[in-house]
Design a protein around this motif. Structure first.
Motif, short mmCIF file in Angstrom:
data_model
loop_
_atom_site.label_atom_id
_atom_site.label_comp_id
_atom_site.label_asym_id
_atom_site.label_seq_id
_atom_site.Cartn_x
_atom_site.Cartn_y
_atom_site.Cartn_z
N GLN A 171 15.63 -25.35 -63.30
CA GLN A 171 15.67 -24.70 -61.98
C GLN A 171 14.75 -23.48 -61.95
N SER A 220 22.61 -35.22 -59.88
CA SER A 220 22.14 -35.42 -58.50
C SER A 220 22.75 -34.37 -57.58
N LYS A 221 24.06 -34.17 -57.71
CA LYS A 221 24.73 -33.17 -56.88
C LYS A 221 24.27 -31.76 -57.22
N HIS A 222 24.06 -31.51 -58.51
CA HIS A 222 23.65 -30.19 -58.97
C HIS A 222 22.32 -29.77 -58.36
N GLY A 245 20.82 -31.41 -55.73
CA GLY A 245 20.68 -31.76 -54.34
C GLY A 245 19.66 -32.85 -54.10
N MET A 297 13.84 -37.11 -53.10
CA MET A 297 14.02 -35.71 -52.75
C MET A 297 13.06 -35.32 -51.64
N PRO A 304 14.27 -28.33 -55.29
CA PRO A 304 15.68 -28.71 -55.28
C PRO A 304 16.59 -27.48 -55.33
N ASP A 305 17.79 -27.65 -54.83
CA ASP A 305 18.80 -26.60 -54.87
C ASP A 305 19.78 -26.89 -56.00
N GLN A 306 20.38 -25.84 -56.52
CA GLN A 306 21.48 -26.00 -57.43
C GLN A 306 22.77 -25.88 -56.63
N LYS A 307 23.48 -26.98 -56.49
CA LYS A 307 24.65 -27.01 -55.61
C LYS A 307 25.90 -26.39 -56.24
N ASN A 308 25.89 -26.32 -57.58
CA ASN A 308 27.12 -25.91 -58.24
C ASN A 308 27.01 -24.51 -58.85
#
Length: 207
Positions: A31, A85-87, A89, A196, A202-206
Motif C-alpha cells: 500500500q 480483495s476486500k483489503h 478494494g 480494479m 487501491p484502498d485499504q478497506k480494513n
C-alpha cells in the motif's frame, strides 16, 4: 519422500526471500508503494497474493505430504484471496483453461487472454503480463502462473508418476471435475487476474 524434501527446501528458500513477512505486513508495505498507475499497482497486489498463498501452501506441506496440501489449499485459498480483495478494494482471481476448482473457470475475456498466453507458452516462451482497458473505467490485469518443480506434485503428468496416488485420491475427492493435471515444467498453468479502477490507487478497506 526425498523429492518432497527437496521441494520443501526450495519452497522455504522462495518464502525466505519473497514471503519473509506475513500477508498483513506485505499488504501494508505494498500500500505504501502504490503509484496510482493501475498496471503497476495490480502487479504489486498479485505479488502480495502469491506470497500469501505460498505461505499457506508451506503450512499445508509441513511433513512433506502433498495430499495434505491439497486439503489445506482447498480450505484456505479462497479465504486468502477474498480477504486481500476486500483489503485493497479490488477483485483478485485465479483462472485457468484447465481448472481444478470450477470457480476458477474463465469467462470469455479471460479465456481469450489465456488462449493467447497458452500459444506463447507452447512455443517455449514465458507469456508477459497483459492489461486490458475496459469500457467501464476499470482494467483487468493478467499475470501468468508458470509451472515450477513444486507444482508437479499436484499438477504434473499423471502417467509419469508426478502426482502420488494418495495426492490423486485427495484431489478426486475434493475436485471431482478436476482438469488441472498433465502439465510440464515452465508451461502456463493459468493466470492471476486483478480487476480494479484504471485511474486510482487501491484502498485499504480494513485499516
Amino acid at each position: 519422500m526425498k523429492k518432497y524434501a527437496v521441494f520443501l527446501v526450495l519452497l522455504s528458500f522462495i518464502l525466505f526471500y519473497k514471503c519473509g513477512q506475513n500477508a498483513s505486513d506485505a499488504s501494508e508495505e505494498t500500500q505504501s508503494q502504490f503509484t496510482g498507475q493501475a498496471r503497476i499497482d495490480a502487479q504489486k497486489i498479485v505479488s502480495v497474493a502469491q506470497s500469501a498463498l505460498l505461505a499457506e501452501l508451506q503450512k499445508g506441506l509441513e511433513g512433506g505430504d502433498p495430499a495434505k496440501a491439497v486439503t489445506y489449499c482447498n480450505e484456505r485459498a479462497y479465504p486468502v484471496t477474498d480477504s486481500l480483495s476486500k483489503h485493497f478494494g479490488v477483485m483478485i482471481r485465479r483462472v485457468a483453461l484447465k481448472y481444478r476448482n470450477p470457480a476458477n473457470k474463465p469467462d470469455s475475456i479471460e479465456t481469450a487472454v489465456l488462449q493467447h498466453m497458452a500459444e506463447l507458452s507452447a512455443k517455449g516462451q514465458i507469456p508477459p503480463a497483459q492489461t486490458i482497458d475496459l469500457f467501464d473505467g476499470y482494467i483487468r490485469h493478467f499475470e501468468p502462473i508458470i509451472m515450477k518443480p513444486l507444482c508437479l506434485n499436484c499438477h504434473g503428468v499423471r502417467e509419469r508418476g508426478d502426482i502420488a496416488p494418495a495426492t490423486m485420491d485427495e484431489i478426486r475427492k475434493r475436485y471431482p471435475d478436476d482438469r488441472a493435471y498433465d502439465f510440464n515444467l515452465n508451461e502456463l498453468r493459468g493466470a492471476w487476474v486483478v480487476y480494479m479502477a484504471a485511474n486510482s490507487a487501491p484502498d485499504q478497506k480494513n485499516k
